[in-house]
Design an enzyme around this catalytic site. Structure first.
Site, PDB file in Angstrom:
ATOM      1  N   CYS A 241       0.770  -1.062   0.142  1.00 40.74           N
ATOM      2  CA  CYS A 241       0.213   0.089  -0.177  1.00 40.74           C
ATOM      3  C   CYS A 241       1.123   1.304  -0.075  1.00 40.74           C
ATOM      4  CB  CYS A 241      -0.787  -0.020   1.293  1.00 40.74           C
ATOM      5  SG  CYS A 241      -2.474   1.239   0.898  1.00 40.74           S
TER       6      CYS A 241
ATOM      7  N   HIS B  28      -3.498  -5.586   1.175  1.00 44.06           N
ATOM      8  CA  HIS B  28      -3.126  -6.127   2.431  1.00 44.06           C
ATOM      9  C   HIS B  28      -3.052  -7.295   2.747  1.00 44.06           C
ATOM     10  CE1 HIS B  28      -2.361  -1.932   3.714  1.00 44.06           C
ATOM     11  NE2 HIS B  28      -3.613  -1.491   3.192  1.00 44.06           N
TER      12      HIS B  28
ATOM     13  N   GLU C  59      -1.591  -8.949   5.029  1.00 37.80           N
ATOM     14  CA  GLU C  59      -1.322  -9.010   6.361  1.00 37.80           C
ATOM     15  C   GLU C  59      -2.823  -8.876   7.138  1.00 37.80           C
ATOM     16  OE1 GLU C  59      -1.020  -4.451   5.754  1.00 37.80           O
ATOM     17  OE2 GLU C  59      -0.515  -6.405   4.706  1.00 37.80           O
TER      18      GLU C  59
END
Length: 233
Positions: free
Chosen positions: A86, A206, A208
């Site tokens: 990002c 993302h 994560e």
């Protein structure tokens, strides 16, 4: 295996990224302040998401000139691995470590939603745990994720296999003109790329966010498992 996560003023995803590495890889990353002028001994540097310097000027433009970036550039040139997610992707393009730019979303609105990505390669440090053309769910949260580059560079990165991920349907269908499937309007539905060496990676979504079923799922784990497999082999 030693991982370092860089913290810039305004970054807010460093803990999410650290937790992902801790849970999937079993490594507690070192947190590195952007004002540092040297790096500890590392295998990988991670630039996490957020809003470095409040996204003033352009997203990532100011962070690209932080003191630590000189060391990260040197680290990359010496064969180190760098992952930017990002805002981290934006910083890598602003630092000219990856080609292209991230423009405002085609809708001119901030987008925060789940999306699907199609894996374009399965032979990189970031994608070994997937099969080519597999699809996984992840999340986007950005206002400037519209990947753009000039025609010559686009032809080069497409021709040389530098595209890692594309926005897609859950079936793997890619349609750059579909605002649902390609949420930010990126050229050729590009969601993530690598440099010619395959060691530097930038992606807008993302992964994560997707390492725990309690917060959305575990479909992002293969990225971290791929890194683990490469750096411990």
């Amino acid at each position: 295996m030693k991982i370092g996560i860089v913290i810039f003023p305004g970054i807010n995803r460093e803990r999410d990224m650290a937790i992902a590495f801790e849970r999937v890889v079993g490594v507690s990353p070192a947190m590195i302040w952007h004002g540092e002028t040297s790096l500890p001994k590392l295998d990988m540097v991670v630039l996490p998401g957020g809003f470095s310097y409040g996204d003033y000027l352009r997203c990532g433009a100011m962070a690209a000139h932080s003191p630590i970036m000189k060391e990260i550039r040197s680290f990359a040139l010496k064969g180190g691995y760098v992952l930017g997610v990002c805002n981290g992707f934006q910083i890598l393009t602003e630092a000219r470590l990856l080609p292209g730019a991230l423009l405002p979303n085609a809708s001119l609105r901030f987008i925060s939603k789940d999306c699907y990505l199609r894996v374009e390669r399965d032979d990189t440090i970031y994608t070994k745990a997937w099969e080519k053309d597999s699809v996984f769910k992840t999340a986007v949260a950005h206002g400037d994720g519209n990947y753009f580059t000039d025609a010559k560079t686009l032809e080069k990165i497409e021709g040389e296999g530098q595209i890692l991920f594309r926005y897609s349907a859950s079936t793997g269908l890619v349609d750059s003109n579909d605002t649902i499937l390609n949420p930010n309007g990126s050229l050729n539905s590009i969601a993530g790329i690598v440099d010619p060496t395959g060691r530097l990676c930038g992606m807008m979504p993302h992964p994560e966010n997707m390492v725990d079923p309690l917060v959305g799922g575990e479909e992002g784990k293969p990225l971290f498992q791929s890194i683990l497999e490469t750096l411990t082999s």
